[in-house]
Design a protein around this motif. Structure first.
Motif, PDB file in Angstrom:
ATOM      1  N   CYS A  13       0.460  -0.931   0.136  1.00 23.86           N
ATOM      2  CA  CYS A  13       0.200   0.306   0.027  1.00 23.86           C
ATOM      3  C   CYS A  13       0.368   1.358   0.274  1.00 23.86           C
ATOM      4  CB  CYS A  13      -0.840  -0.460   1.024  1.00 23.86           C
ATOM      5  SG  CYS A  13      -2.155  -1.285   1.434  1.00 23.86           S
ATOM      6  N   LYS A  14       0.286   2.580  -0.569  1.00 20.21           N
ATOM      7  CA  LYS A  14       0.939   3.528  -1.141  1.00 20.21           C
ATOM      8  C   LYS A  14       1.428   4.148   0.412  1.00 20.21           C
ATOM      9  CE  LYS A  14      -1.525   5.961  -4.089  1.00 20.21           C
ATOM     10  NZ  LYS A  14      -2.563   4.906  -4.503  1.00 20.21           N
ATOM     11  N   VAL A  16       2.066   2.365   2.943  1.00 20.36           N
ATOM     12  CA  VAL A  16       2.945   1.516   3.903  1.00 20.36           C
ATOM     13  C   VAL A  16       4.836   1.744   3.489  1.00 20.36           C
ATOM     14  CG1 VAL A  16       3.515  -0.841   4.580  1.00 20.36           C
ATOM     15  CG2 VAL A  16       1.275   0.193   4.467  1.00 20.36           C
ATOM     16  N   ALA A  98      -4.515   1.755  18.242  1.00 17.64           N
ATOM     17  CA  ALA A  98      -4.405   0.971  16.836  1.00 17.64           C
ATOM     18  C   ALA A  98      -5.239   0.792  16.338  1.00 17.64           C
ATOM     19  CB  ALA A  98      -3.423   0.278  16.454  1.00 17.64           C
ATOM     20  N   ARG A 102      -8.600   1.952  13.428  1.00 17.56           N
ATOM     21  CA  ARG A 102      -9.622   1.385  12.596  1.00 17.56           C
ATOM     22  C   ARG A 102     -11.251   1.506  13.073  1.00 17.56           C
ATOM     23  NH1 ARG A 102      -4.988  -1.559  13.075  1.00 17.56           N
ATOM     24  NH2 ARG A 102      -6.231  -3.073  14.303  1.00 17.56           N
ATOM     25  N   ALA A 103     -11.519   2.111  14.248  1.00 16.62           N
ATOM     26  CA  ALA A 103     -13.390   1.974  14.647  1.00 16.62           C
ATOM     27  C   ALA A 103     -13.507   3.425  14.351  1.00 16.62           C
ATOM     28  CB  ALA A 103     -13.229   1.328  15.715  1.00 16.62           C
ATOM     29  N   PHE A 104     -13.001   4.351  14.855  1.00 13.81           N
ATOM     30  CA  PHE A 104     -13.071   5.501  14.738  1.00 13.81           C
ATOM     31  C   PHE A 104     -13.075   6.702  13.567  1.00 13.81           C
ATOM     32  CE2 PHE A 104     -12.948   4.039  18.922  1.00 13.81           C
ATOM     33  CZ  PHE A 104     -14.550   3.273  19.337  1.00 13.81           C
ATOM     34  N   VAL A 105     -11.986   6.234  12.552  1.00 20.75           N
ATOM     35  CA  VAL A 105     -11.532   7.204  11.836  1.00 20.75           C
ATOM     36  C   VAL A 105     -11.946   6.136  10.140  1.00 20.75           C
ATOM     37  CG1 VAL A 105      -9.505   8.051  10.465  1.00 20.75           C
ATOM     38  CG2 VAL A 105      -9.637   7.466  13.276  1.00 20.75           C
ATOM     39  N   GLU A 106     -12.454   7.917   9.531  1.00 22.39           N
ATOM     40  CA  GLU A 106     -12.950   6.572   8.553  1.00 22.39           C
ATOM     41  C   GLU A 106     -11.643   7.227   6.996  1.00 22.39           C
ATOM     42  OE1 GLU A 106     -15.966   5.167   7.093  1.00 22.39           O
ATOM     43  OE2 GLU A 106     -17.870   5.883   8.705  1.00 22.39           O
ATOM     44  N   HIS A 107     -12.029   6.792   6.176  1.00 21.04           N
ATOM     45  CA  HIS A 107     -10.958   6.832   4.936  1.00 21.04           C
ATOM     46  C   HIS A 107     -11.002   8.465   4.910  1.00 21.04           C
ATOM     47  CE1 HIS A 107      -8.437   5.862   1.636  1.00 21.04           C
ATOM     48  NE2 HIS A 107      -9.584   6.735   1.344  1.00 21.04           N
ATOM     49  N   ILE A 127      -0.709   4.388   9.888  1.00 19.37           N
ATOM     50  CA  ILE A 127      -0.837   3.483   8.759  1.00 19.37           C
ATOM     51  C   ILE A 127      -2.515   3.420   9.485  1.00 19.37           C
ATOM     52  CG2 ILE A 127      -0.825   1.405  10.452  1.00 19.37           C
ATOM     53  CD1 ILE A 127       1.643   1.273  12.102  1.00 19.37           C
ATOM     54  N   ARG A 128      -2.863   4.386   9.348  1.00 16.00           N
ATOM     55  CA  ARG A 128      -4.141   4.042   8.717  1.00 16.00           C
ATOM     56  C   ARG A 128      -4.934   5.268   7.441  1.00 16.00           C
ATOM     57  NH1 ARG A 128      -8.595   3.087   7.280  1.00 16.00           N
ATOM     58  NH2 ARG A 128     -10.067   3.398   8.691  1.00 16.00           N
ATOM     59  N   VAL A 182     -14.659  11.140  18.867  1.00 15.93           N
ATOM     60  CA  VAL A 182     -13.987   9.963  19.595  1.00 15.93           C
ATOM     61  C   VAL A 182     -12.846  10.874  20.388  1.00 15.93           C
ATOM     62  CG1 VAL A 182     -13.297   8.097  20.902  1.00 15.93           C
ATOM     63  CG2 VAL A 182     -15.328   8.182  19.057  1.00 15.93           C
ATOM     64  N   ILE A 242     -14.171  -5.884  15.337  1.00  9.75           N
ATOM     65  CA  ILE A 242     -12.462  -5.426  14.910  1.00  9.75           C
ATOM     66  C   ILE A 242     -11.086  -6.307  15.313  1.00  9.75           C
ATOM     67  CG2 ILE A 242     -13.455  -3.321  13.972  1.00  9.75           C
ATOM     68  CD1 ILE A 242     -11.435  -1.857  14.842  1.00  9.75           C
TER      69      ILE A 242
ATOM     70  N   MET B  11     -19.707   8.272  15.425  1.00 12.25           N
ATOM     71  CA  MET B  11     -18.603   8.133  15.440  1.00 12.25           C
ATOM     72  C   MET B  11     -17.672   7.019  15.167  1.00 12.25           C
ATOM     73  SD  MET B  11     -18.380  10.700  18.934  1.00 12.25           S
ATOM     74  CE  MET B  11     -18.964   9.294  19.771  1.00 12.25           C
ATOM     75  N   ALA B 103      -0.770  -4.187   4.638  1.00 17.61           N
ATOM     76  CA  ALA B 103      -0.233  -4.443   4.320  1.00 17.61           C
ATOM     77  C   ALA B 103      -0.099  -3.828   2.638  1.00 17.61           C
ATOM     78  CB  ALA B 103       0.951  -4.263   4.861  1.00 17.61           C
ATOM     79  N   GLU B 106      -5.348  -1.563  -0.630  1.00 22.85           N
ATOM     80  CA  GLU B 106      -5.217  -0.251  -0.884  1.00 22.85           C
ATOM     81  C   GLU B 106      -7.017  -0.297  -0.951  1.00 22.85           C
ATOM     82  OE1 GLU B 106      -3.833   2.104  -1.162  1.00 22.85           O
ATOM     83  OE2 GLU B 106      -1.992   1.301  -2.265  1.00 22.85           O
ATOM     84  N   ILE B 127     -13.236  -6.092   7.930  1.00 22.51           N
ATOM     85  CA  ILE B 127     -12.646  -4.813   9.095  1.00 22.51           C
ATOM     86  C   ILE B 127     -12.072  -3.672   8.717  1.00 22.51           C
ATOM     87  CG2 ILE B 127     -11.212  -5.181  10.460  1.00 22.51           C
ATOM     88  CD1 ILE B 127     -11.990  -7.346  11.625  1.00 22.51           C
TER      89      ILE B 127
END
Lengths: 351, 351
Positions: A13-14, A16, A98, A102-107, A127-128, A182, A242, B11, B103, B106, B127
């Protein structure tokens, strides 16, 4: 045409590929080193942990551990007066941080944090593949939020590292009630402080704030990887959905439970460390250092000439490891873990 | 207007809100249950693991563990004849699988896997908020890839679960050489099989394939959480960049090393289990069952009338737990972990 090297990279992934990984504090193999660089506890874990280790039946390891860690969560719920559904147990606080990204931050979402603070936060954001959205602390390490500030997740270490300072509970409470995303209050060092945010997150009107604790510092169990989060059921449930199926091993669960069953031992250790913290602070002040008023198991202190890097290197030559963070706000300071009285005396002798 | 419930949900990331979490096999608290439901090893871990546990110095737990797990990686590299840079050690294979989705996939990418296979794969895809891109196995559990099939990451369990069947190494090799993304061959059960993909991933021309192993099955250490991956340096390096700082605790590293230093004990256990597997297979065949030719520590078998659910429930009434997967291709089968000879006799008696 692509070289084989390029071909491989394209599968990664870019975010990473461009990532600068987090650098943990040095773990020297030389036992003669005085290790005041990673905020470990100088005293051993509770005798109840030792007993749990020596009576652990090895054959149990052939079976999978409890995926939802019920027994330790019951103990934690009892300690804090909440329900087990409000408690998440993780493979160190790092795992929980971590999971929160992944649970609380959208793309394309944003991760907020103060600077300086735990240097893992920007790495977690990368990382996210999220947007780093830091807020610089004032020169006195207090904060003032920019107008219209927004992020999906805000990570606050309190007391803060590397500054050692406690943001007041009312300051945190005001921040959380105004923030739309959050908030995670990472209380890794809070057993060394005068107050904490537990009642804040357990208040009925709290909808967006989690508190994190760890057994790494006050419980002398950095090697065990045991952290936990407490907060609203909906947020805790999201983390459980998750996480890895069996994120905690059977030994960590058993030894962690033993540690949490011996709060008295932990508190006695904390008292010893805060007493040493006071004498070390006084000794440095006498030598003309500036010392932040620590609410943790480490000091953030600046030598009279501000050349902290030189002291860092001098100490290292004498096999005393501390931590130095270059940069405008932190470059004049040294972070010194409060060790035993003897370790601190050795440090003072070099200085 | 939003209710407080909605407010909280907003959230939480969309993919997490809609997520159906993975359901691990049941872990009964009743010790009289015969547990043939989660493919655990019926025999205890190596005496060398027991010795490592009893001589472990509890005080070490106050220090952080080695973040890059060097000693166990050296041992694994020696076992497989590769470099330490080609080895990643994780908190169970599950952690490594989750890291691979982050990793190598994408945003809006696709995760491929066969169906039926490890039921965690679609959950991991969800996930990651990726697109599930499964390929149905043929009725005989072999595969034929659809034309123009593509995904960022393809997860293959080999030997497969729950079918217990081994895809031939040449079939896997052909797949990997034609696939444009990363392939993970999860060899959780491979110590019970006749061959494996290790030389395939260590071949000079391999650029996209990782092999995963675990200590959970053949080494009797499901409770320890210890998995590892071997493959091209670039892919392994990517995993190291995004893992939690200290993903392995000090005890897991020490006990895992002890297990990997006693391959002889593991192999003797595997021989006992494969012998029991053969007798259980024969006994079921004699009773008119269809039994897949197992290359694992479990059987995938269908009763004469195809009513596997009824047998599953009958066994459960007799406190013998097995695993049943409803569905078109799996609904006529029961997955039975190969236990001790006595446990298998008890099962045959009920049938």
């Amino acid at each position: 045409m692509q070289s084989p090297q390029d071909w491989k990279c394209l599968m990664i992934c870019k975010n990473v590929r461009s990532l600068q990984a987090y650098t943990p504090g040095e773990q020297p193999h030389d036992n003669s080193v005085i290790k005041l660089n990673t905020n470990e506890n100088p005293y051993p874990p509770s005798p109840m942990v030792r007993a749990a280790l020596s009576t652990f039946n090895c054959e149990r390891l052939r079976l999978y551990p409890d995926p939802v860690c019920m027994r330790v969560r019951e103990r934690i719920a009892t300690i804090h007066g909440c329900s087990v559904e409000q408690v998440f147990v993780g493979n160190g606080s790092d795992e929980i941080l971590a999971l929160c990204t992944r649970a609380f931050v959208e793309h394309k979402g944003a991760v907020g944090y103060f600077e300086p603070s735990y240097s893992l936060y920007p790495v977690l954001s990368d990382i996210r593949a999220a947007r780093r959205h830091p807020v610089d602390l004032n020169p006195d390490f207090s904060w003032r939020m920019p107008a219209d500030y927004a992020a999906d997740l805000f990570l606050i270490t309190n007391p803060n590292a590397p500054t050692s300072l406690l943001h007041s509970i009312s300051t945190i409470a005001d921040f959380c009630s105004e923030f739309a995303g959050v908030v995670v209050v990472d209380e890794a060092y809070v057993d060394f402080a005068d107050c904490n945010c537990m009642s804040l997150v357990l208040a009925q009107n709290n909808r967006n704030t989690l508190v994190m604790r760890t057994l790494s510092k006050s419980f002398s169990l950095a090697g065990l990887r045991f952290g936990y989060a407490v907060g609203p059921v909906e947020l805790i449930t999201a983390l459980y959905k998750i996480k890895d199926s069996y994120n905690m091993d059977a030994l960590a669960l058993e030894l962690g439970l033993a540690a949490l069953n011996d709060l008295e031992y932990m508190r006695a250790n904390v008292e010893r460390i805060t007493a040493t913290r006071q004498s070390l602070t006084n000794a440095l002040l006498q030598r003309g250092w500036r010392v932040c008023e620590s609410q943790t198991n480490f000091l953030f202190a600046s030598p009279p000439d501000g050349d902290a890097r030189r002291v860092f290197e001098l100490l290292k030559e004498h096999k005393i490891y501390t931590r130095y963070f270059p940069g405008e706000t932190t470059g004049e300071y040294l972070r010194i873990t409060v060790g035993t009285g003897e370790q601190c005396d050795a440090l003072l002798e070099v200085i």
